[in-house]
Design a protein around this motif. Structure first.
Motif, mmCIF file in Angstrom:
data_model
loop_
_atom_site.group_PDB
_atom_site.id
_atom_site.type_symbol
_atom_site.label_atom_id
_atom_site.label_comp_id
_atom_site.label_asym_id
_atom_site.label_seq_id
_atom_site.Cartn_x
_atom_site.Cartn_y
_atom_site.Cartn_z
ATOM 1 N N UNK A 53 -11.583 -7.874 4.070
ATOM 2 C CA UNK A 53 -10.763 -8.948 3.518
ATOM 3 C C UNK A 53 -9.778 -9.487 4.549
ATOM 4 N N UNK A 54 -9.266 -8.598 5.393
ATOM 5 C CA UNK A 54 -8.331 -9.081 6.398
ATOM 6 C C UNK A 54 -9.036 -9.956 7.417
ATOM 7 N N UNK A 55 -10.293 -9.638 7.688
ATOM 8 C CA UNK A 55 -11.065 -10.485 8.595
ATOM 9 C C UNK A 55 -11.260 -11.858 7.962
ATOM 10 N N UNK A 56 -11.535 -11.868 6.676
ATOM 11 C CA UNK A 56 -11.702 -13.150 5.990
ATOM 12 C C UNK A 56 -10.407 -13.949 6.023
ATOM 13 N N UNK A 112 1.795 -12.629 0.747
ATOM 14 C CA UNK A 112 0.706 -12.112 -0.078
ATOM 15 C C UNK A 112 0.697 -10.584 -0.016
ATOM 16 N N UNK A 113 0.431 -9.944 -1.151
ATOM 17 C CA UNK A 113 0.338 -8.474 -1.091
ATOM 18 C C UNK A 113 -0.919 -8.043 -0.347
ATOM 19 N N UNK A 114 -1.021 -6.761 -0.115
ATOM 20 C CA UNK A 114 -2.196 -6.219 0.573
ATOM 21 C C UNK A 114 -3.470 -6.652 -0.135
ATOM 22 N N UNK A 115 -4.395 -7.208 0.636
ATOM 23 C CA UNK A 115 -5.621 -7.725 0.030
ATOM 24 C C UNK A 115 -6.463 -6.614 -0.579
ATOM 25 N N UNK A 116 -6.455 -5.462 0.059
ATOM 26 C CA UNK A 116 -7.238 -4.365 -0.500
ATOM 27 C C UNK A 116 -6.627 -3.880 -1.802
ATOM 28 N N UNK A 117 -5.318 -3.952 -1.890
ATOM 29 C CA UNK A 117 -4.673 -3.584 -3.143
ATOM 30 C C UNK A 117 -5.070 -4.576 -4.233
ATOM 31 N N UNK A 118 -5.124 -5.844 -3.893
ATOM 32 C CA UNK A 118 -5.533 -6.844 -4.871
ATOM 33 C C UNK A 118 -6.976 -6.607 -5.306
ATOM 34 N N UNK A 139 -7.799 6.890 -3.973
ATOM 35 C CA UNK A 139 -7.560 5.728 -3.109
ATOM 36 C C UNK A 139 -7.208 4.509 -3.954
ATOM 37 N N UNK A 140 -7.964 4.308 -5.019
ATOM 38 C CA UNK A 140 -7.694 3.160 -5.877
ATOM 39 C C UNK A 140 -6.322 3.295 -6.527
ATOM 40 N N UNK A 141 -6.038 4.491 -6.992
ATOM 41 C CA UNK A 141 -4.747 4.734 -7.637
ATOM 42 C C UNK A 141 -3.604 4.370 -6.691
ATOM 43 N N UNK A 184 0.439 -2.153 -5.008
ATOM 44 C CA UNK A 184 0.554 -3.501 -5.560
ATOM 45 C C UNK A 184 1.706 -3.576 -6.554
ATOM 46 N N UNK A 185 1.815 -2.571 -7.398
ATOM 47 C CA UNK A 185 2.902 -2.566 -8.374
ATOM 48 C C UNK A 185 4.239 -2.529 -7.655
ATOM 49 N N UNK A 186 4.278 -1.798 -6.577
ATOM 50 C CA UNK A 186 5.517 -1.731 -5.821
ATOM 51 C C UNK A 186 5.818 -3.071 -5.165
#
Lengths: 325, 325
Positions: A7-10, B4-10, B35-37, B43-45
């Motif tokens: 996603x960061x690459x995107x 923008x928040x972390x894309x992986x978190x989104x 990892x997901x948790x 993201x909540x933070x």
DNA sequence: GCCAATCGGTGATTTTTTCTCACATGAAGA
DNA sequence: TCTTCATGTGAGAAAAAATCACCGATTGGC
């Protein structure tokens, strides 16, 4: 379903394609151009094709890059729009603070204008509550309350200051009462408290070194009131000695309508800001910070006032001793 | 513009919200539930609020989470749709391979059906070219060509095998020629080559230990032809000894129309697959892999054929020696 | 026409992020 | 009640990303 590239690459691709330059994109993303360059490389490797080609000093999209850009640009604008909208909603929503009526009337209300002026983005809405009100209520963002640990761990509790209680009564009572010792006083006076804090007198007694038997006997002669309001009316009417948070009797002390001959006692309870689960932490923290600052100001005022009080009181008592002699 | 928040978190949020479970989301994203948790926590933070609340065994979105989801879900579906569409386009586009006419006719064409059967997703389209054709042409994805390093570094060159050249002529020539040494042969025979590879005879001579003077003298008597086709016709007509890639004369050698008494020589050139800049690397690599496999098969066939050839030839020459005696 | 400035690419290294593992906690169902 | 299922979390490992410093190419001013 084919696996999504990094996603960061995107994001690097989107910014570079939109701004037409690796350097610009790097500036926007707050990284070095090298980082963006690597991300683009990663993405090109993911698809196995070139997305940009060098054109003079800069880059231009290849046909494939051009075909990828619209969807990616659109996706990122939706993403940032959605996040910004949520942030805006969070920011614009009024912050509902529940506060016990006595604290509200005697301490918060006089400071509300300043609070709203200093934290306008909070859009504070104050709700009167008693301690019994459920701080988990859906429509309440935070509750101001005195309570001793342990605190529930599904709520974030921000301690603001230790609870300070003080024994107060009319000047007339003190002049008629012996002030030789707390114990002697208790034996002669009527003790008044509020029903919501039955531990106040015992905690005071423990701090002052008064034994349980004396206390029990004194309380048996005393009275409990539903609210601090009635308690103070009783004390002002000269019915006895009231125990109450310093914060809530500071006005009467300042006006000289009540006197407090003994030191202020810290209990193990704290005035705390209880944030409802799921509430914007930062706004709560901003409010807590303001409250803490304001409380420490109040405490300094009260301390200096108490010092004056006590010195004038000692002058008073020495003069009355003089008169009695 | 808010950051923008972390894309992986989104992404973790999107998957969890869509699937209604951290575990499911973890499975989809190929990570552990931990990892997901953590991503959700991040993201909540970021927003300072809760996006999910525990509900029995699982989670449900909070009001804020519900308000965030549509935009994020939409953005990610656009993103994956856009990337999938690009991948599909890349996969469905025909792959244009340019190949020198002689190699095409003598080696690739007989194998084209098999190639298309084994790599159908490549949708191969073969274009005849001569070595002079620009491998950077827009409509060509890859070019097959013999060339010595250094190769241009704006193109990915995948080497397939070293170029192997061999001197061939009709059996009649060999029986009339002295085969005592390469040098002696060169002194008597006419050397034929193609104009596009003037280095062929010198490289052969160097490998065989023939001195430059002898070679120059022999070539002065020889001829160059425009295309391999003419060269072979000349050799078959008995005009002299042709030097050519083994791959391209294998047919004539197998049929016995030409003979090769001396060893095959490796030059410093390679047959390589030259990928145009910006072309799907993976498809090129798949093709290269197939070509390499097929070439090594061909090489094994040729080797065994050459061994048979040489042994029958030595029987022939010993019998002719017998006859001469 | 040359020089300096600009721009992007890259190898080596460090920093940051993310993930995993193992365990903990709490709810639900047998 | 005990087991199962689902999520949360601390510590450490692994992976990703960023940085720094340098390179080569290009271009525009002088």
């Amino acid at each position: 379903m084919t696996t999504l590239p990094s996603l960061n690459a995107l994001r690097a691709f989107e910014a570079t394609a939109r701004l037409g330059s690796v350097g610009e994109a790097a500036r926007e993303l707050h990284v070095t151009h090298g980082a963006v360059s690597r991300q683009l490389r990663t993405l090109e490797h993911h698809f196995g094709i070139a997305l940009f080609v060098k054109a003079g000093r800069g880059l231009v999209l290849t046909a494939h890059g051009r075909s990828l850009y619209p969807a990616v640009g659109d996706a990122f604008s939706r993403l940032s729009e959605g996040c910004a909208a949520l942030a805006r909603r969070l920011d614009e929503a009024p912050f509902a603070l529940a506060c016990p009526g006595s604290l509200l009337a005697r301490w918060l209300i006089p400071r509300l204008d300043r609070l709203n002026a200093e934290l306008p983005e909070l859009r504070l809405r104050v709700v009167s509550s008693e301690n019994e009100l459920d701080p988990r209520r859906e429509d309440i963002d935070a509750t101001l309350r005195f309570a001793a640990p342990p605190w529930p761990d599904d709520m974030a509790v921000i301690p603001l200051m230790p609870e300070r209680i003080v024994a107060v009564a009319t000047p007339e009572i003190w002049t008629t009462a012996s002030k030789a010792s707390a114990r002697a006083t208790l034996e002669r006076l009527t003790l008044l408290d509020t029903a919501s804090r039955p531990q106040a007198w015992p905690e005071w007694a423990a701090a002052m070194g008064v034994d349980d038997a004396t206390l029990s006997e004194a309380r048996a002669r005393g009275r409990s009131f539903e609210h601090l309001y009635y308690l103070l009316e009783a004390a002002l009417a000269g019915l006895g000695v009231a125990i109450a948070p310093q914060l809530l009797v500071a006005g009467e002390l300042r006006q000289g309508r009540l006197l407090a001959p003994w030191p202020v006692i810290e209990t193990d309870a704290s005035l705390g800001l209880w944030l409802a689960p799921g509430v914007d932490t930062r706004r709560g923290e901003r409010l807590a910070e303001w409250l803490r600052r304001e409380l420490s100001l109040t405490a300094m005022e009260n301390d200096s006032m108490m010092r004056r009080e006590r010195s004038s009181q000692s002058r008073l008592s020495s003069s009355s001793r003089d008169a009695a002699r």
